[in-house]
Design a protein around this motif. Structure first.
Motif, PDB file in Angstrom:
ATOM      1  N   ASN A 151       1.203   9.259  11.307  1.00 21.58           N
ATOM      2  CA  ASN A 151       0.684   8.120  10.552  1.00 21.58           C
ATOM      3  C   ASN A 151       1.389   6.822  10.917  1.00 21.58           C
ATOM      4  OD1 ASN A 151      -0.764  10.165   9.380  1.00 21.58           O
ATOM      5  ND2 ASN A 151      -0.482   9.448   7.285  1.00 21.58           N
ATOM      6  N   LEU A 152       2.700   6.892  11.157  1.00 20.55           N
ATOM      7  CA  LEU A 152       3.449   5.692  11.548  1.00 20.55           C
ATOM      8  C   LEU A 152       2.989   5.165  12.905  1.00 20.55           C
ATOM      9  CD1 LEU A 152       7.174   6.287  10.491  1.00 20.55           C
ATOM     10  CD2 LEU A 152       5.633   4.483   9.708  1.00 20.55           C
ATOM     11  N   GLY A 180      -1.095   1.030   4.693  1.00 25.90           N
ATOM     12  CA  GLY A 180       0.120   1.418   3.977  1.00 25.90           C
ATOM     13  C   GLY A 180      -0.059   2.706   3.204  1.00 25.90           C
ATOM     14  N   GLU A 181      -1.269   2.923   2.675  1.00 29.91           N
ATOM     15  CA  GLU A 181      -1.544   4.164   1.938  1.00 29.91           C
ATOM     16  C   GLU A 181      -1.464   5.378   2.855  1.00 29.91           C
ATOM     17  OE1 GLU A 181      -5.319   3.233   0.281  1.00 29.91           O
ATOM     18  OE2 GLU A 181      -4.510   1.865  -1.234  1.00 29.91           O
ATOM     19  N   ASN A 182      -1.804   5.196   4.125  1.00 32.52           N
ATOM     20  CA  ASN A 182      -1.685   6.282   5.094  1.00 32.52           C
ATOM     21  C   ASN A 182      -0.226   6.682   5.309  1.00 32.52           C
ATOM     22  OD1 ASN A 182      -4.285   7.121   6.893  1.00 32.52           O
ATOM     23  ND2 ASN A 182      -4.548   5.094   5.997  1.00 32.52           N
ATOM     24  N   ALA A 241      -4.813   5.555  -5.058  1.00 32.53           N
ATOM     25  CA  ALA A 241      -4.458   4.274  -4.457  1.00 32.53           C
ATOM     26  C   ALA A 241      -5.680   3.641  -3.791  1.00 32.53           C
ATOM     27  CB  ALA A 241      -3.331   4.461  -3.441  1.00 32.53           C
ATOM     28  N   MET A 242      -6.485   4.477  -3.139  1.00 29.70           N
ATOM     29  CA  MET A 242      -7.711   3.976  -2.507  1.00 29.70           C
ATOM     30  C   MET A 242      -8.678   3.444  -3.563  1.00 29.70           C
ATOM     31  SD  MET A 242      -9.462   3.494   0.260  1.00 29.70           S
ATOM     32  CE  MET A 242      -8.533   4.444   1.457  1.00 29.70           C
ATOM     33  N   GLY A 277       0.812  -1.213   0.000  1.00 24.05           N
ATOM     34  CA  GLY A 277       0.000   0.000   0.000  1.00 24.05           C
ATOM     35  C   GLY A 277       0.842   1.258   0.000  1.00 24.05           C
ATOM     36  N   THR A 278       1.949   1.231   0.751  1.00 27.70           N
ATOM     37  CA  THR A 278       2.858   2.382   0.784  1.00 27.70           C
ATOM     38  C   THR A 278       3.483   2.624  -0.582  1.00 27.70           C
ATOM     39  OG1 THR A 278       3.371   1.920   3.118  1.00 27.70           O
ATOM     40  CG2 THR A 278       4.888   3.357   1.918  1.00 27.70           C
TER      41      THR A 278
END
Length: 563
Positions: A257-258, A226-228, A202-203, A189-190
């Motif tokens: 976010n992490l 992962g997108e976050n 990405a979403m 996702g990242t």
């Protein structure tokens, strides 16, 4: 091979339509209400909770958390926001971006692609009408239609699961590593978000694959986490050429976010159960729940919203600690106290010119303050020929260098703004600022030149009569009042009364200059030995009058009030 290539191009094309629609929507709303959004950002962040609401509101409007966070970085750099305030706005931006997931989920429930063409038709028609506001709203509708058209095409372009068993098996195998599988999907996702440079796109890809059976709930939820993380890369890149404060704001976004993804890693199973329970409770309580027929994508949108909401509630009390952490991560530079130029003008990110135009306004005001300070110091030096004014001379030299650097940066930034997607009002203001910046730089050069003349006159003892010296100081005070006038108007509009005052100032200064020159010529006739001091005297008087001319040009170039 040919079929695979065509399939890839169809997916990329659909994704391109979606991203372009999102971009057009974002740019249009910025042009439509960019100044108001900037005002909201600078005034509604008095505490962390208001900052959260501000970030939520702005991101919901512009449909881009990246645009909001880039604006936050530049505002922190410009010292319009503190680091703690910026963290609150970033939290709100994370919650605001969840609106996109609901829009995409709605796109799978309703056949919005079928109404996309009429929406585009209305939008295009409006974009041809007179009036900037109508055109911006028309472009917004066009972008809205393109977004759903792209979403529909994306759903139709992704191949059926049954015809790609090998690919499905590969995805399924990635789920056989337990906790490591969760990490793998978060990483995917990242990477996906970093590649497409849009968490919204990405979403859309994630929910599309989930709706077509490629991904189950757990896999999709991990990719969303992962997108976050991936969405923080935009603010990080924008902060690279910026100052320490802006770098800290970007790191705060990443850390927030992490930290959220970290605690979710260990609680994802019970949290997912809570999301499903919430979905079922709402569905049973609301028989006509509009998205209940599209279970998986709706659950994922709910997961995205609840995750960000819980993360905010969990960490909002620790914004001070997050600020301290990123302060330790990004140390102050040894020469930070001596950094006076506006390096943030080089953090320009394409597509954010409308939001970040306030940076140019602040630097513009700073440039005016520099010229005012230089002239005041010149008068102080000229008024005290019998004192050691070397400190003031060095200060003027430093201010002149800063003025030149700032003018170059401001000019570059304004040119970029005029070439970016900004409203006509902002573009016209940028052109006005370009003209005024050139005039301000000329005033700075005049002040520096007069200072050199004053120093030479002091070192070589080329003084005229005490009365004449006093007249120059009085003349300078008149010019200084003219400088005060344009300085007060650099961040506002010029009225008809201001222009009348401008004409009066210029006329009075021009007449006074002629009078002083005439007296100087008479003194040279009476005392031929004093030619060199008198020539220096005339040069300073002429330069003061030249400053008045530049001041008049500034007042003429600044935006006018519409009486």
């Amino acid at each position: 091979m040919y079929d695979t290539l065509m399939l890839l191009l169809q997916v990329l094309g659909a994704l391109g339509i979606f991203i372009f629609g999102m971009k057009l929507m974002s740019e249009s709303i910025l042009k439509f209400a960019g100044e108001k959004l900037r005002a909201i950002m600078s005034s509604m962040t008095t505490n962390r909770f208001m900052g959260i609401l501000t970030g939520l509101f702005i991101t919901s409007l512009v449909q881009s958390s990246s645009a909001t966070t880039v604006m936050v970085v530049s505002f922190v750099h410009a010292q319009l926001l503190t680091l703690v305030q910026s963290i609150g706005v970033i939290m709100g931006a994370n919650l605001g971006t969840t609106i996109t997931a609901w829009i995409v989920a709605a796109g799978f429930k309703f056949s919005l692609a079928s109404v996309a063409i009429p929406i585009i038709g209305i939008g295009v028609a409006l974009s041809f009408l007179k009036g900037h506001k109508r055109r911006h709203f028309g472009n917004f509708l066009t972008g809205f239609g393109l977004l759903f058209l792209g979403l529909g095409e994306l759903k139709g372009s992704v191949p059926d699961v049954k015809s790609n068993v090998e690919m499905l098996e590969w995805i399924t195998n990635l789920s056989n590593y337990g906790f490591l599988s969760l990490v793998i999907f978060i990483f995917l996702g990242t990477v996906l978000t970093v590649i497409v440079q849009s968490s919204s796109a990405a979403m859309a890809i994630t929910l599309t694959m989930a709706s077509l059976g490629w991904l189950n709930f757990e896999q999709s939820a991990a990719i969303i986490l992962g997108e976050n993380i991936g969405t923080t890369i935009t603010a990080f890149l924008a902060s690279l050429p910026a100052n320490v404060a802006a770098k800290r704001a970007a790191r705060a976004h990443l850390m927030f976010n992490l930290l959220g993804v970290t605690w979710m890693l260990f609680l994802i199973t019970p949290f997912s159960s809570l999301v499903i329970w919430t979905y079922e409770t709402v569905s049973s309580a609301v028989p006509g729940f509009i998205l209940k027929d599209n279970e998986l994508t709706t659950k994922l949108a709910l997961f995205h919203t609840m995750f960000n909401l819980f993360n905010i509630c969990l960490l909002v009390g620790f914004t001070g600690q997050i600020a301290k952490l990123v302060t330790k991560m990004v140390k102050d530079r040894p020469d930070a106290s001596r950094q006076t130029t506006f390096r943030y003008l080089r953090t320009f990110t394409l597509g954010t010119g409308e939001l970040n135009f306030r940076e140019a306004t602040n630097a513009f005001q700073r440039l005016g303050d520099l010229t005012k300070s230089m002239f005041q110091k010149f008068i102080e030096i000229y008024e005290h020929p019998d004192q050691d004014m070397s400190k003031q001379v060095k200060e003027i030299d430093a201010l002149e260098k800063e003025s030149n650097i700032l003018t170059d940066e401001l000019t570059e930034y304004l040119i970029r703004c005029t070439s970016d997607e900004v409203s006509e009002e902002t573009r016209e203001l940028a052109y006005s600022y370009l003209r005024v910046a050139a005039e301000l730089e000329e005033i700075g050069d005049c002040c520096h030149r007069m200072t050199n003349r004053a120093v030479r006159r002091y070192k070589k003892n080329r003084l005229v009569t005490p009365l004449a010296e006093k007249e120059v100081v009085q003349f300078g005070k008149l010019v200084e009042r003219f400088i005060d006038l344009y300085s007060s108007k650099l961040s506002s509009e010029v009225s008809a009364a201001d222009m009348e005052l401008t004409i009066d100032f210029e006329k009075a200064i021009n007449e006074k200059r002629k009078e002083l020159r005439k007296r100087s010529v008479n003194r040279m006739i009476e005392s031929p030995d004093n030619v060199k001091p008198e020539l220096l005297y005339i040069d300073i008087v002429n330069t003061c009058e030249r400053i008045a001319n530049h001041a008049r040009n500034i007042m003429q170039s600044l935006p006018k009030t519409h009486d």
